[in-house]
Motif scaffolding. Structure first.
Motif, PDB file in Angstrom:
ATOM      1  N   ALA A  92       0.806  -1.217   0.000  1.00 29.67           N
ATOM      2  CA  ALA A  92       0.000   0.000   0.000  1.00 29.67           C
ATOM      3  C   ALA A  92       0.837   1.264   0.000  1.00 29.67           C
ATOM      4  O   ALA A  92       0.319   2.347  -0.193  1.00 29.67           O
ATOM      5  N   TYR A  93       2.132   1.138   0.236  1.00 26.77           N
ATOM      6  CA  TYR A  93       2.938   2.350   0.330  1.00 26.77           C
ATOM      7  C   TYR A  93       4.286   2.179  -0.354  1.00 26.77           C
ATOM      8  O   TYR A  93       4.778   1.063  -0.536  1.00 26.77           O
ATOM      9  N   GLY A  94       4.856   3.302  -0.740  1.00 26.19           N
ATOM     10  CA  GLY A  94       6.240   3.324  -1.189  1.00 26.19           C
ATOM     11  C   GLY A  94       7.053   4.035  -0.130  1.00 26.19           C
ATOM     12  O   GLY A  94       6.581   4.991   0.478  1.00 26.19           O
ATOM     13  N   TYR A  95       8.250   3.549   0.118  1.00 29.53           N
ATOM     14  CA  TYR A  95       9.062   4.106   1.204  1.00 29.53           C
ATOM     15  C   TYR A  95      10.343   4.692   0.630  1.00 29.53           C
ATOM     16  O   TYR A  95      11.053   4.047  -0.135  1.00 29.53           O
ATOM     17  N   ARG A 132      16.207  11.288  -6.288  1.00 30.37           N
ATOM     18  CA  ARG A 132      15.044  11.341  -7.184  1.00 30.37           C
ATOM     19  C   ARG A 132      14.772   9.963  -7.772  1.00 30.37           C
ATOM     20  O   ARG A 132      13.616   9.558  -7.907  1.00 30.37           O
ATOM     21  N   ALA A 133      15.837   9.234  -8.107  1.00 34.74           N
ATOM     22  CA  ALA A 133      15.647   7.876  -8.632  1.00 34.74           C
ATOM     23  C   ALA A 133      14.990   7.003  -7.576  1.00 34.74           C
ATOM     24  O   ALA A 133      14.121   6.176  -7.885  1.00 34.74           O
ATOM     25  N   SER A 134      15.370   7.208  -6.321  1.00 33.84           N
ATOM     26  CA  SER A 134      14.774   6.371  -5.271  1.00 33.84           C
ATOM     27  C   SER A 134      13.306   6.749  -5.055  1.00 33.84           C
ATOM     28  O   SER A 134      12.488   5.902  -4.689  1.00 33.84           O
ATOM     29  N   ILE A 135      12.965   8.016  -5.298  1.00 30.68           N
ATOM     30  CA  ILE A 135      11.555   8.405  -5.236  1.00 30.68           C
ATOM     31  C   ILE A 135      10.789   7.762  -6.390  1.00 30.68           C
ATOM     32  O   ILE A 135       9.683   7.238  -6.210  1.00 30.68           O
ATOM     33  N   ALA A 136      11.421   7.767  -7.567  1.00 27.82           N
ATOM     34  CA  ALA A 136      10.784   7.104  -8.720  1.00 27.82           C
ATOM     35  C   ALA A 136      10.523   5.640  -8.417  1.00 27.82           C
ATOM     36  O   ALA A 136       9.471   5.099  -8.749  1.00 27.82           O
ATOM     37  N   ARG A 137      11.486   5.007  -7.754  1.00 29.99           N
ATOM     38  CA  ARG A 137      11.341   3.606  -7.406  1.00 29.99           C
ATOM     39  C   ARG A 137      10.142   3.401  -6.470  1.00 29.99           C
ATOM     40  O   ARG A 137       9.388   2.439  -6.604  1.00 29.99           O
ATOM     41  N   ALA A 138       9.973   4.349  -5.521  1.00 31.08           N
ATOM     42  CA  ALA A 138       8.854   4.220  -4.580  1.00 31.08           C
ATOM     43  C   ALA A 138       7.510   4.493  -5.254  1.00 31.08           C
ATOM     44  O   ALA A 138       6.472   4.029  -4.798  1.00 31.08           O
ATOM     45  N   LEU A 139       7.567   5.260  -6.349  1.00 30.37           N
ATOM     46  CA  LEU A 139       6.323   5.610  -7.034  1.00 30.37           C
ATOM     47  C   LEU A 139       5.921   4.582  -8.089  1.00 30.37           C
ATOM     48  O   LEU A 139       4.768   4.528  -8.500  1.00 30.37           O
ATOM     49  N   SER A 140       6.885   3.768  -8.513  1.00 35.57           N
ATOM     50  CA  SER A 140       6.689   2.990  -9.736  1.00 35.57           C
ATOM     51  C   SER A 140       5.503   2.036  -9.652  1.00 35.57           C
ATOM     52  O   SER A 140       4.866   1.751 -10.651  1.00 35.57           O
TER      53      SER A 140
END
Lengths: 284, 292
Positions: free
Chosen positions: A105-108, A170-178
């Motif tokens: 349910a979440y991205g971290y 930013r890449a790690s945020i993209a990973r959490a959003l993917s």
């Protein structure tokens, strides 16, 4: 000014313009009642969290601010089911944190980018998708979309070490959003970055929030960052970790960087500072 | 010319020259007493220059001069047919086969034990003391017993030698791989947990790639240990071929030159094996995006 003009246009199209500023009208996504967490250590029990009551509505941007040791990261980890509370109740998306985690349910987003050094940026972003069993086509589509969301298009084939710290985060945020979780949990994601990069990423994060309509929980120890980003600010204090104040931001959702010099902004920042001071005894 | 002035060539060559000088001078002094005896018996009174030359050209010197070793090495390597019993290449091939087989067995065994230890805490407590104890026993004590026991149940030839190699080479792989498989920090493991990734997924997507640099470092030690194991394994078997048997036969008959050229072959073999492991390391890690 082109950027703010663009986001004004985006805003008029957004269905969420009439969002009330105080009590969330939307059903609560994260709700904690009397939540406590005590670590047993050799020096006796440490009360990391003590009687936390919290209600986070859908689409909220909630910041947790406080000095180190106030339990803000622990609270985020409890929401993510990375720590177990010792008392009280908490629900995420109407279920237990564990079930929410199992339901992805979440991205971290962690304090460090925590990218896998042997994977390219696109492979890093695709990691959760691989684990969750998305097809190769779907992975490709989602990686392209989320990298575009964090302005990293063109860096797909780069390895993490070839990117700056801000780009890595930013890449790690993209990973959490993917994988399109509704909730984004961020633990001091910009803490290790310099002021200029941080401002830039804050702006981008707001834009991203506007576009994706996610519920964001954001841990920080920077007052301007918390005030600039949040719809609500949860002020915490240490020993035992508790909530001392919850501030509903009266700032508009539209926030150019220079809003930080407006009296309204400074007023909220002042209230956060007061809250921090009240909860923190300096005689220790 | 830059590579000459800035590279390692000149320092390495300098050391080689120093070693050669010390060696030749040492050979004179080491071989002088025997040579004096021989000259006395033959009633020859050589000049100093002649005497020095004599000490460098004895058939069974205490310390052979480098050129004697080189000549013998050249003759035994290129001067005879590869299939000949006297060929060093043939011996090296025999030793190499048990080295490689033992290394492969040792690496596989080491990786399997490491995987077990990382996933089952009881295994670490029950296994690790034995693994460490196994390496404190001198291999020279174990090797003959192993070979006798295996011969009694009908296992002879390549396998016992390879087992001794494996016995020496699995240990660095276990130690390196346990460290490597545990190298991902809490953050990366937490990340896997937020994705609700199971143990198998965490293992293949995180632990294995993170452990590869450790594996290669261990494998470099393991391949050299394997070669030692193979040579030691050839000593008590009375093996008729292999670098170990060359050493043994050389020491029976006092053929010091043959011993030295067998040693030279062993060190060249070790170098070549380590270079091969090193190259495959470079290749693999480059494909994994390592910073050049």
């Amino acid at each position: 000014m082109t950027k703010s003009a663009k986001s004004v246009a985006a805003k008029t199209r957004s269905p969420r313009t009439a969002k009330p500023s105080s009590k969330p009208a939307q059903p609560s996504v994260i709700s904690a009642k009397d939540l406590s967490l005590t670590f047993q250590t050799d020096d006796g029990p440490v009360h990391a969290l003590s009687n936390i009551d919290l209600d986070i509505g859908k689409g909220d941007f909630v910041s947790f601010i406080g000095p180190s040791g106030c339990g803000k990261t622990t609270l985020l980890r409890v929401i993510a089911d990375l720590e177990q509370p010792t008392a009280g109740e908490i629900s995420v998306n109407g279920m237990s944190p564990e079930n929410a985690r199992l339901a992805r349910a979440y991205g971290y987003v962690f304090q460090a980018a925590a990218l896998y050094p042997w994977r390219t940026i696109e492979k890093n972003v695709a990691l959760p998708l691989e684990i969750m069993g998305y097809s190769a086509d779907e992975r490709k589509k989602r990686v392209a979309r989320t990298l575009e969301l964090v302005n990293l298009t063109g860096f797909e084939k780069k390895y993490p070490w070839q990117l700056s710290g801000g780009m890595q985060q930013r890449a790690s945020i993209a990973r959490a959003l993917s994988f399109d979780a509704d909730i984004l949990l961020m633990d001091e994601p910009f803490g290790a970055l310099d002021e200029i990069v941080r401002d830039h990423l804050n702006e981008q994060l707001l834009e991203l929030w506007e576009r994706t309509n996610k519920t964001i929980c954001f841990v920080t120890h920077s007052i301007p960052e918390a005030v600039y980003l949040s719809t609500r600010i949860v002020v915490m204090s240490p020993r035992p970790g508790r909530v001392t104040d919850i501030i509903e931001s009266t700032l508009p959702r539209e926030r150019p960087l220079d809003i930080r010099e407006s009296p309204e902004f400074l007023g909220i920042a002042h209230r956060v500072r007061e809250g921090l001071r009240a909860g923190h005894s300096y005689d220790e | 010319m830059r590579w000459l002035t800035e590279g390692k060539t000149i320092p390495v060559l300098t050391i080689v020259v120093v070693i050669m000088i010390v060696w030749y001078v040492g050979a004179v002094f080491m071989n002088a007493p025997v040579q004096r005896d021989m000259n006395k018996r033959a009633k020859i009174e050589p000049t100093t220059a002649e005497f020095v030359e004599q000490t460098w050209n004895q058939p069974k010197p205490i310390l052979p001069a480098p050129h004697q070793i080189a000549q013998n090495f050249w003759k035994a390597t290129f001067g005879v047919k590869v299939t000949s019993r006297r060929s060093l290449v043939y011996d090296a091939g025999v030793t190499l086969s048990s080295t490689v087989l033992g290394f492969a067995l040792g690496t596989v065994l080491g990786v399997l034990i490491a995987v077990g230890i990382v996933h089952l805490p009881t295994l670490e407590r029950s296994f690790m003391p034995w693994i460490i104890a196994s390496q404190t026993i001198p291999i020279l004590a174990i090797a003959p017993m192993l070979i006798v026991v295996l011969a009694a149940i009908g296992v002879k030839g390549l396998i016992p030698k390879a087992l001794i190699s494996a016995y020496l080479s699995f240990f660095p792989v276990v130690v390196g791989m346990v460290k490597g498989l545990r190298s991902p920090d809490g953050l990366l493991l937490d990340l896997m947990r937020t994705y609700n990734a199971g143990r198998a997924v965490t293992f293949w997507k995180l632990r294995v790639p993170a452990s590869l640099p450790f594996l290669f470092a261990s494998m470099k030690i393991a391949i050299a240990a394997s070669l030692v194991g193979a040579i030691v394994g050839e000593l008590p078997t009375g093996a008729r071929a292999g670098i170990g048997s060359k050493l043994l036969i050389g020491s029976y008959y006092g053929q010091t030159i043959q011993i030295w050229s067998a040693l030279l072959m062993a060190s060249l073999l070790a170098t070549a094996l380590i270079v091969i492991v090193g190259l495959s390391e470079r290749l693999t890690l480059r494909n994994m995006g390592a910073r050049p």
